[in-house]
Design a protein around this motif. Structure first.
Motif, mmCIF file in Angstrom:
data_model
loop_
_atom_site.group_PDB
_atom_site.id
_atom_site.type_symbol
_atom_site.label_atom_id
_atom_site.label_comp_id
_atom_site.label_asym_id
_atom_site.label_seq_id
_atom_site.Cartn_x
_atom_site.Cartn_y
_atom_site.Cartn_z
ATOM 1 N N TYR A 259 47.158 43.265 42.384
ATOM 2 C CA TYR A 259 47.785 42.126 43.036
ATOM 3 C C TYR A 259 46.692 41.300 43.729
ATOM 4 C CZ TYR A 259 52.069 44.793 42.303
ATOM 5 O OH TYR A 259 53.097 45.486 41.733
ATOM 6 N N ILE A 260 46.496 40.077 43.260
ATOM 7 C CA ILE A 260 45.448 39.209 43.807
ATOM 8 C C ILE A 260 46.089 37.894 44.222
ATOM 9 C CG2 ILE A 260 43.246 38.056 43.369
ATOM 10 C CD1 ILE A 260 42.696 40.139 41.194
ATOM 11 N N ASP A 261 45.875 37.483 45.471
ATOM 12 C CA ASP A 261 46.442 36.225 45.959
ATOM 13 C C ASP A 261 45.683 35.022 45.405
ATOM 14 O OD1 ASP A 261 48.496 37.365 47.346
ATOM 15 O OD2 ASP A 261 47.616 37.118 49.336
ATOM 16 N N SER A 262 46.323 33.877 45.491
ATOM 17 C CA SER A 262 45.815 32.685 44.809
ATOM 18 C C SER A 262 44.536 32.124 45.416
ATOM 19 C CB SER A 262 46.886 31.590 44.812
ATOM 20 O OG SER A 262 47.209 31.217 46.139
ATOM 21 N N ASP A 263 44.269 32.390 46.691
ATOM 22 C CA ASP A 263 43.067 31.848 47.333
ATOM 23 C C ASP A 263 41.876 32.807 47.289
ATOM 24 O OD1 ASP A 263 44.180 29.411 47.974
ATOM 25 O OD2 ASP A 263 44.881 30.050 49.943
ATOM 26 N N VAL A 264 42.017 33.914 46.605
ATOM 27 C CA VAL A 264 40.944 34.912 46.531
ATOM 28 C C VAL A 264 39.833 34.433 45.603
ATOM 29 C CG1 VAL A 264 40.406 37.235 45.665
ATOM 30 C CG2 VAL A 264 42.402 36.869 47.130
ATOM 31 N N VAL A 265 38.592 34.778 45.942
ATOM 32 C CA VAL A 265 37.424 34.486 45.109
ATOM 33 C C VAL A 265 36.752 35.813 44.768
ATOM 34 C CG1 VAL A 265 35.181 33.331 44.988
ATOM 35 C CG2 VAL A 265 37.093 32.236 46.195
ATOM 36 N N ILE A 266 36.456 36.033 43.464
ATOM 37 C CA ILE A 266 35.818 37.273 43.024
ATOM 38 C C ILE A 266 34.686 36.929 42.067
ATOM 39 C CG2 ILE A 266 36.128 39.526 41.937
ATOM 40 C CD1 ILE A 266 39.091 39.363 42.597
ATOM 41 N N GLY A 267 33.511 37.499 42.305
ATOM 42 C CA GLY A 267 32.359 37.240 41.473
ATOM 43 C C GLY A 267 32.358 38.056 40.193
ATOM 44 N N SER A 268 31.646 37.564 39.192
ATOM 45 C CA SER A 268 31.596 38.237 37.899
ATOM 46 C C SER A 268 30.895 39.586 38.027
ATOM 47 C CB SER A 268 30.859 37.370 36.885
ATOM 48 O OG SER A 268 29.511 37.200 37.272
ATOM 49 N N GLY A 269 31.278 40.498 37.146
ATOM 50 C CA GLY A 269 30.720 41.837 37.174
ATOM 51 C C GLY A 269 31.409 42.774 38.124
ATOM 52 N N THR A 270 32.339 42.276 38.909
ATOM 53 C CA THR A 270 33.098 43.134 39.829
ATOM 54 C C THR A 270 34.184 43.871 39.051
ATOM 55 O OG1 THR A 270 32.635 41.896 41.839
ATOM 56 C CG2 THR A 270 34.717 43.076 41.776
ATOM 57 N N ILE A 271 34.458 45.099 39.474
ATOM 58 C CA ILE A 271 35.488 45.933 38.861
ATOM 59 C C ILE A 271 36.629 46.108 39.850
ATOM 60 C CG2 ILE A 271 36.020 48.217 37.930
ATOM 61 C CD1 ILE A 271 33.032 48.432 37.201
ATOM 62 N N ILE A 272 37.837 45.806 39.415
ATOM 63 C CA ILE A 272 39.035 46.007 40.239
ATOM 64 C C ILE A 272 39.840 47.130 39.605
ATOM 65 C CG2 ILE A 272 41.020 44.931 41.327
ATOM 66 C CD1 ILE A 272 38.354 43.623 42.073
ATOM 67 N N ASN A 273 39.929 48.251 40.293
ATOM 68 C CA ASN A 273 40.624 49.416 39.765
ATOM 69 C C ASN A 273 42.123 49.366 40.068
ATOM 70 O OD1 ASN A 273 38.389 50.859 38.567
ATOM 71 N ND2 ASN A 273 37.638 51.209 40.656
ATOM 72 N N PRO A 274 42.918 50.216 39.429
ATOM 73 C CA PRO A 274 44.380 50.138 39.571
ATOM 74 C C PRO A 274 44.875 50.292 41.004
ATOM 75 C CG PRO A 274 43.795 51.458 37.661
ATOM 76 C CD PRO A 274 42.514 51.180 38.394
ATOM 77 N N ASN A 275 46.073 49.733 41.203
ATOM 78 C CA ASN A 275 46.788 49.804 42.479
ATOM 79 C C ASN A 275 45.950 49.237 43.623
ATOM 80 O OD1 ASN A 275 49.054 50.341 44.040
ATOM 81 N ND2 ASN A 275 48.329 52.368 44.629
ATOM 82 N N THR A 276 45.377 48.081 43.368
ATOM 83 C CA THR A 276 44.559 47.392 44.363
ATOM 84 C C THR A 276 45.194 46.054 44.708
ATOM 85 O OG1 THR A 276 42.500 48.469 43.716
ATOM 86 C CG2 THR A 276 42.309 46.321 44.754
ATOM 87 N N HIS A 277 45.197 45.719 46.009
ATOM 88 C CA HIS A 277 45.731 44.455 46.502
ATOM 89 C C HIS A 277 44.596 43.690 47.178
ATOM 90 C CE1 HIS A 277 50.114 45.834 46.399
ATOM 91 N NE2 HIS A 277 49.414 46.918 46.097
#
Length: 448
Positions: A259-277
């Motif tokens: 679950y990622i909100d619309s104003d979030v910024v994430i850089g390339s190469g980052t890993i988001i694992n399951p069940n993460t907000h």
């Protein structure tokens, strides 16, 4: 483009079964009206009018002063709502009308609506969509030549008309020279309200050109009237947010559980694992790993961090930091580069400097901790004296033994050491060791 936009936000939204105004219900972290206003800004610049009810403080508090407001005294339909904004639209040739409860609409679709309207010289142009379930929605009635003759509301439709799957999206652009002449003439419906949909039949009867733009995706024009539709919109937007991040180099192995909100910024190469907000206005730099089972809310995270099974809010995390599992980083905390926070650690309103380690079962509150410090398992800054919070300072390279209780306000000096189980009630000078309850400087250290 720069056409004025009227955003209708005065409806009661009773089907939401909520005390919160419908248009303020969040979709992926932002009130739904905010998405509509973002789109309106792209086509109007700053010429936006929001129609609000008499009790409008909550809406104005969220929307702010960047728009003009018109007040609809009684909720008697969309036509009356638009009339309430008339005085603010003097001198404009056209006006775009949008509903504040259609958060998935795109700027591209509104731009197409405007360009089509100008190309066809229509008295009005509206957006339609083919939908799988048109229940409760106004149907588009077309003539044999496929031009639009009217919009029929669900409750007024015949059996044949109810079978039509093309619906009115409730988004229009009007020629104001025609609009202001016809709008006051709109009759009341069976419900006693006056609707903008009636204008379509007026234009058709007068042989005025009426144009339409059909949305490619029915969800883009989904109007939210209840909590079920709100969840559908949330799901659609979340899917698009995750898809966009993945296309830009973020790894999300199980998008359905992220679950990622619309104003979030994430850089390339980052890993988001399951069940993460990842919520609010969080920013995550490149090559970090977040999750699983993690909540990040309004946190700035640097490069190459690892956050596992933990909760972080309203804080800053510099490069190379690791947190977790099962730790809680609370508001106004700074974790400087290469800090390690282990399991079952809570930190709030504190600065933890470079290369410091807090690895097990500790509480750090209202503290400033220097570089290269080791905080032993079970150590606590006892910051609350029953009436106020007090500050703890720990110098560079200090060693805090397991289960040390630091009774704030207190200062522990550079390279100082505390013995396991010590209770620190007074300041500890630089370079000495203390132990005991209460802690005292040991003879052995003095001899050294």
């Amino acid at each position: 483009m720069n056409e004025p936009v009227v955003v209708l936000a005065a409806g009661k939204g009773t089907r939401m079964q909520s005390s919160l105004p419908k248009v303020l219900h969040p979709v992926c972290g932002k009130p739904m009206i905010s998405y509509v206003l973002d789109v309106a800004e792209t086509v109007s610049g700053n010429d936006i009018i929001v129609v609000v009810p008499k009790e409008n403080d909550q809406i104005k508090d969220i929307v702010g002063n960047s728009v003009a407001y018109a007040v609809q005294d009684e909720p008697v339909g969309t036509a009356d709502a638009l009339l309430s904004a008339r005085q603010l639209l003097t001198g404009h040739k056209n006006v775009v009308v949008m509903s504040a409860d259609v958060p998935l609409v795109s700027a591209e679709l509104i731009s197409l609506l405007i360009s089509t309207h100008k190309e066809t010289d229509a008295c009005l142009t509206l957006i339609t969509a083919d939908v799988e379930d048109p229940n409760g929605l106004g149907r588009i009635i077309r003539k044999s030549d496929r031009s639009i003759s009217k919009v029929v509301e669900h409750d007024d439709a015949s059996v044949e008309e109810l079978a039509i799957s093309e619906i009115n999206a409730g988004i229009y652009i009007f020629d104001t020279s025609w609009l202001w002449d016809v709008l006051p003439k709109v009759p009341k419906s069976k419900s006693g309200e006056v609707y903008l949909t009636s204008l379509v039949e007026y234009g058709s009867v007068d042989n005025k050109p009426i144009a339409a733009v059909k949305a490619d995706n029915e969800y883009e024009v989904l109007g939210i009237n209840n909590q079920v539709q709100l969840s559908v919109a949330e799901g659609c937007m979340r899917e698009e947010i995750n898809r966009t991040f993945m296309l830009n180099g973020v790894t999300i192995s199980d998008p359905k559980s992220v679950y990622i909100d619309s104003d979030v910024v994430i850089g390339s190469g980052t890993i988001i694992n399951p069940n993460t907000h990842i919520l609010g206005k969080s920013k995550i730099a490149a090559r970090s790993e977040i999750g699983p089972n993690t909540v990040i809310k309004n946190v700035v995270i640097g490069n190459e961090c690892k956050i596992e099974s933990s909760y972080l809010s309203d804080s800053n995390v510099d490069n190379g930091v690791s947190v977790g599992p099962f730790s809680n980083i609370r508001a106004n905390t700074l974790l400087a580069s290469n800090v390690r926070v282990g399991n079952f650690v809570e930190i709030k309103n504190s600065r933890v400097s470079e290369n410091t380690r807090i690895l097990h079962h500790s509480y750090i509150g209202d503290a400033a901790i220097g570089k290269n410090v080791n905080i032993g398992a079970g150590s606590i800054t006892c910051n609350f004296d029953g009436s106020r919070k007090n500050h703890t300072e720990i110098g560079d390279s200090a060693f805090i033994g397991s289960s040390t209780m630091m009774i704030a306000p207190v200062k522990i000096g550079i390279a100082a050491k505390t013995g396991a189980g010590s209770v620190i009630t007074t300041d500890v000078p630089d370079g000495v060791s203390v132990m005991g309850v209460p802690a005292r400087i040991t003879k052995r250290i003095k001899e050294e």
